[in-house]
Design an enzyme around this catalytic site. Structure first.
Site, PDB file in Angstrom:
ATOM      1  N   ASP A  39     -22.864 -15.774 -16.213  1.00 43.32           N
ATOM      2  CA  ASP A  39     -23.213 -14.378 -16.479  1.00 43.32           C
ATOM      3  C   ASP A  39     -22.028 -13.558 -16.960  1.00 43.32           C
ATOM      4  O   ASP A  39     -22.132 -12.348 -17.151  1.00 43.32           O
ATOM      5  CB  ASP A  39     -23.835 -13.733 -15.237  1.00 43.32           C
ATOM      6  CG  ASP A  39     -22.858 -13.595 -14.073  1.00 43.32           C
ATOM      7  OD1 ASP A  39     -21.718 -14.116 -14.171  1.00 43.32           O
ATOM      8  OD2 ASP A  39     -23.232 -12.972 -13.066  1.00 43.32           O
ATOM      9  N   ASP A  43     -17.021 -15.517  -9.877  1.00 47.08           N
ATOM     10  CA  ASP A  43     -17.771 -15.543  -8.622  1.00 47.08           C
ATOM     11  C   ASP A  43     -17.137 -16.523  -7.642  1.00 47.08           C
ATOM     12  O   ASP A  43     -16.199 -17.264  -7.969  1.00 47.08           O
ATOM     13  CB  ASP A  43     -19.239 -15.877  -8.867  1.00 47.08           C
ATOM     14  CG  ASP A  43     -19.449 -17.108  -9.745  1.00 47.08           C
ATOM     15  OD1 ASP A  43     -18.759 -18.121  -9.519  1.00 47.08           O
ATOM     16  OD2 ASP A  43     -20.285 -17.049 -10.669  1.00 47.08           O
ATOM     17  N   ASP A 214      -5.378  -2.927   1.466  1.00 44.14           N
ATOM     18  CA  ASP A 214      -5.241  -2.057   0.311  1.00 44.14           C
ATOM     19  C   ASP A 214      -4.731  -0.680   0.734  1.00 44.14           C
ATOM     20  O   ASP A 214      -5.164  -0.112   1.735  1.00 44.14           O
ATOM     21  CB  ASP A 214      -6.605  -1.917  -0.375  1.00 44.14           C
ATOM     22  CG  ASP A 214      -6.546  -1.192  -1.693  1.00 44.14           C
ATOM     23  OD1 ASP A 214      -5.807  -1.636  -2.578  1.00 44.14           O
ATOM     24  OD2 ASP A 214      -7.250  -0.170  -1.839  1.00 44.14           O
ATOM     25  N   GLU A 279      -0.398  -3.651   1.381  1.00 47.59           N
ATOM     26  CA  GLU A 279       0.065  -3.041   0.138  1.00 47.59           C
ATOM     27  C   GLU A 279       0.739  -1.726   0.538  1.00 47.59           C
ATOM     28  O   GLU A 279       0.066  -0.732   0.803  1.00 47.59           O
ATOM     29  CB  GLU A 279      -1.100  -2.782  -0.814  1.00 47.59           C
ATOM     30  CG  GLU A 279      -0.648  -2.137  -2.123  1.00 47.59           C
ATOM     31  CD  GLU A 279      -1.790  -1.530  -2.923  1.00 47.59           C
ATOM     32  OE1 GLU A 279      -1.693  -1.525  -4.161  1.00 47.59           O
ATOM     33  OE2 GLU A 279      -2.768  -1.047  -2.319  1.00 47.59           O
TER      34      GLU A 279
END
Length: 547
Positions: A39, A43, A214, A279
């Protein structure tokens, strides 16, 4: 059920130490790594199909960027459900298979946790917005307008414009240090902390070995929402990252209470031997070191090197200061999914390739856990784009720092779409030539992928390279760094001229050079001569693993 990594895989580390001691990590940008169903979007099953390549390369741990349900305003970093898999990336069964197959090969699996903000479509925010007096309102950071109207303060979004958007129904603003569709959570609320304790535990129950955190430096904001000091003017059409840098981020970032959050997370993760890797973009080494103090984050990425163009003296000065502030607490990286690739930043072409590998070789000897970003081992430059997707570029007319160039698909071979997908990839880019693909480089013994693979083998063969105490050696130039770690010595000559460095007794012999074909000669009993823009690894005479 949690699967245990094989004792025979590359992830095997002395059982008396955390698994990440001596490990080398590898960042997988899930959207662009491998597409199994055709697609055009990477994934989880695609990653599983390529695990043998990662084992061959010799890395020990995989960091997967977000694969959670998300409307995709920031390519997955706007999470609408932390405990599920987006259908565009697969299913939970696909995730479980990936973890099981990775562990069978001795590879650890880390997932990206995004705690600073959610998606605007997360159920928490939907309830918070629709019920200003409801219990979920305080999960996010809301504020009344300034006395004269407008946003509550002068905080800026990383991605352009004010860090506040008006909710017209309630008359209050919500805070977002990134896109308006990424509302910031209120980490002063104990309910937020409880939710993330559960989220971390949920993923560890599925076999996750660690978390990349993050924006770890951004969670807690100043309780009084004070203005940040402005240190430079903002002009019309300014690049959003430059506009963000026009302020000293005294009140919206790097608050001391962030460390308290990670001490709590450590108590959740340490009994399960799961790594916490932050991070952290704190401004000075001393402030960075706070995050990796006892009982907090296990390590933090040192991001400054990923922002630099080729500036050897600046780079080495920063690296030494950061190492000395937290010798085992830093994860060394030259690139990631947010920054232009080092080959491009360091001059492009053969010069960029040579310089990148020289710096990477030095990073492998600095302790902590170094990470490669997918394709870095191929010495890839930024991809040539045929369109833009990054909101930094799409939403800002003056943007010059969009991130799409480093996010183009992984080139597996010379077939259509470089073997990434059977159909047009989600991000349109020029096809890479065969010599820049994995298949092409594996067939060429002089290709960069073999230099990186050999470097990782040398590091694994000589644990003093990361375990022994580090002693800096006097170098003849600020563009040269030299160090000894037990039976290993490393000299990084980032200058444009050959450089001699005295290593002292006993004699040393070369084990690895960042540039193929370097003639390093017989054992060096005192002084070693290093070619320009080259890093060499040496071992005491009689202990070399020559490559």
């Amino acid at each position: 059920m949690k699967a245990s990594p094989s004792e025979q895989g590359t992830g095997k580390v002395d059982g008396t130490e955390p698994w990440w001691r001596g490990a080398v990590g590898y960042e997988i940008y899930v959207r662009s790594f491998a597409d199994s169903d055709g697609d055009g979007m990477g994934d989880l099953a695609g990653i599983t199909s390529r695990l043998d390549y990662l084992s061959w390369l010799g890395v020990d741990a995989l960091w997967l960027t977000p694969f959670y349900p998300s409307p995709g305003h920031d390519h997955g970093y706007d999470v609408s459900d932390y405990c599920a898999v987006s259908p565009r990336h697969g299913t939970l069964d696909d995730f479980d298979t990936l973890v099981s197959e990775a562990h069978r090969r001795g590879l650890r699996v880390m997932v990206d946790i995004v705690p600073n903000h959610t998606s605007i479509e997360h159920a928490w925010f939907s309830r918070a917005r629709s019920s200003p007096n409801g219990p979920d309102r305080d999960l996010y950071l809301w504020a009344d307008p300034a006395p004269g109207g407008g946003p509550p303060n002068n905080w800026r979004s990383h991605f352009g414009g004010p860090a506040w958007s008006l909710d017209e129904a309630s008359g209050q603003y919500w805070c977002h240090l990134f896109l308006p569709e990424q509302p910031d959570l209120n980490w002063r609320n104990p309910a937020v902390r409880d939710e993330f304790d559960s989220i971390l535990s949920w993923w560890m129950d599925r076999g996750v070995d660690g978390f990349r955190v993050d924006v770890a430096h951004g969670l807690v904001k100043d309780a009084e929402l004070r203005d940040n000091p402005q240190i430079a003017p903002i002009t019309d059409g300014m690049d959003p990252f430059d506009a963000f840098g026009a302020f000293e981020h005294r009140y919206d970032m790097d608050q001391s209470e962030n460390v308290e959050i990670f001490r709590r997370w450590n108590q959740v993760c340490a009994p399960r031997q799961a790594m916490l890797l932050g991070e952290v973009n704190a401004p000075w080494p001393g402030r960075m070191a706070r995050y990796v103090g006892p009982g907090a984050l296990d390590q933090a990425f040192f991001l400054r090197a990923a922002f630099l163009a080729w500036a050897p003296e600046t780079l080495l000065t920063m690296v030494r200061a950061m190492h000395d502030a937290a010798p085992q607490g830093i994860s060394w990286v030259l690139s990631n999914h947010d920054r232009s690739r080092p080959v491009t930043r360091f001059g492009g072409g053969e010069a960029g390739v040579r310089r990148s590998l020289a710096v990477s070789t030095l990073f492998m000897a600095l302790g902590g856990t170094p990470f490669l970003y997918q394709g870095e081992e191929l010495a890839l430059a930024d991809g040539v784009l045929r369109g833009y997707h990054d909101p930094v570029s799409v939403r800002n007319a003056g943007a010059t720092s969009g991130r799409d160039g480093c996010r183009t698909p992984m080139p597996w071979d010379g077939s259509a779409h470089n073997g990434f997908s059977a159909s047009e990839p989600w991000i349109a880019a020029e096809r890479r030539p065969p010599e820049e693909t994995i298949a092409g480089q594996q067939a060429d013994p002089d290709a960069p992928v073999h230099r990186y693979r050999t470097l990782l083998a040398v590091r694994r063969q000589h644990p003093d390279m990361w375990r022994a105490p580090l002693e800096w050696i006097d170098a003849p130039s600020p563009q040269v760094a030299a160090l000894r770690r037990g039976t290993v010595a490393v000299v990084a000559n980032l200058s444009e001229r050959p450089t001699g460095v005295s290593l002292g007794s006993p004699g040393w012999e070369p084990a690895f050079a960042s540039q193929p074909g370097c003639r390093l000669g017989s054992p060096a009993h005192d002084t070693v001569s290093v070619p320009p823009e080259t890093t060499i690894v040496l071992t005491r005479v009689g202990e070399s693993f020559t490559a």
